[in-house]
Design an enzyme around this catalytic site. Structure first.
Site, PDB file in Angstrom:
ATOM      1  CG  MET A  92       4.101  35.339  12.344  1.00 16.09           C
ATOM      2  SD  MET A  92       5.101  36.346  13.223  1.00 16.09           S
ATOM      3  CE  MET A  92       5.987  35.273  14.428  1.00 16.09           C
ATOM      4  CB  VAL A 137       2.113  40.216  11.151  1.00 18.50           C
ATOM      5  CG1 VAL A 137       2.882  38.904  11.295  1.00 18.50           C
ATOM      6  CG2 VAL A 137       2.838  41.431  11.653  1.00 18.50           C
ATOM      7  CB  CYS A 138      -0.616  36.836   7.827  1.00 19.85           C
ATOM      8  SG  CYS A 138       0.170  36.705   6.098  1.00 19.85           S
ATOM      9  NE  ARG A 139       2.302  28.713   6.775  1.00 21.08           N
ATOM     10  CZ  ARG A 139       2.631  28.609   5.502  1.00 21.08           C
ATOM     11  NH1 ARG A 139       2.099  29.229   4.446  1.00 21.08           N
ATOM     12  NH2 ARG A 139       3.481  27.500   5.235  1.00 21.08           N
TER      13      ARG A 139
END
Length: 200
Positions: free
Chosen positions: A105, A76-78
């Site tokens: 996210m 997961v990242c931005r």
């Protein structure tokens, strides 16, 4: 029962993409959630997924050296870009069940799914996001002109389209290009957590 990995969409680089709604509907107890953002992002405005482990992108390969190569790993990242890069790196190192959260996210927050974050007060309104965008554009593009008057903002879709257009074709008159890019990034973050109709 089909696992999250089995229902995810295969990507040409060997990992699989997972949609936020798909992840929200399936318990992730059998997958390692790995957030590859920086610590300030992990505990920042967008928050993080419950149970996620922070492993910044620059350290993923070193930390992953001790992980089982056949374990389910969800990155997961931005926005999904850095996690996709990490996913491709892990696949290249022999990991066989790697997944990337498509949209990151930003998409998770936009879908109003549960997030772990420090208490920040009520989420911003869409009108506030528009005000932030207009004020920032004024600072970065034409600071010598009078400041615009701000008010009620448009829909999330209209703001997203405006941000997309500004990203695709930045104004040539921007005096602070890095500041302009930072502004667009901050507004996208605000937009993902903004809720219509709530107090400013």
């Amino acid at each position: 029962m089909t696992s999250l990995f089995d229902s995810a969409i295969p990507h040409p680089h060997g990992y699989r993409d997972v949609d936020v709604h798909q992840l929200a509907a399936v318990p992730t107890t059998h997958a390692s959630l790995v957030d590859v953002r920086e610590p300030s992002e992990f505990d920042g405005l967008l928050g993080h997924l419950d149970g996620a482990r922070l492993v910044p992108l620059a350290t993923v390969l070193d930390v992953a050296a001790s992980w089982p190569r056949n374990a389910d790993v969800l990155l997961v990242c931005r926005s999904g870009g850095r996690s996709a890069k990490a996913a491709a790196q892990l696949v290249a190192r022999g990991f066989t069940r790697v997944m990337n959260l498509r949209g990151g996210m930003l998409a998770w927050n936009t879908a109003e799914l549960p997030v772990v974050r420090p208490p920040l007060g009520p989420p911003p309104t869409l009108a506030r996001v528009l005000d932030e965008l207009l004020a920032g554009l004024h600072r970065t593009v034409a600071p010598e002109s009078p400041a615009p008057i701000y008010g009620q903002g448009p829909s999330r879709e209209a703001l997203t389209a405006l941000l997309d257009a500004l990203q695709a074709t930045p104004p040539t008159t921007a005096r602070d290009a890095p500041g302009f890019e930072r502004l667009l990034r901050e507004c996208r973050d605000l937009l993902s957590v903004a809720r219509p109709g709530e107090s400013r």
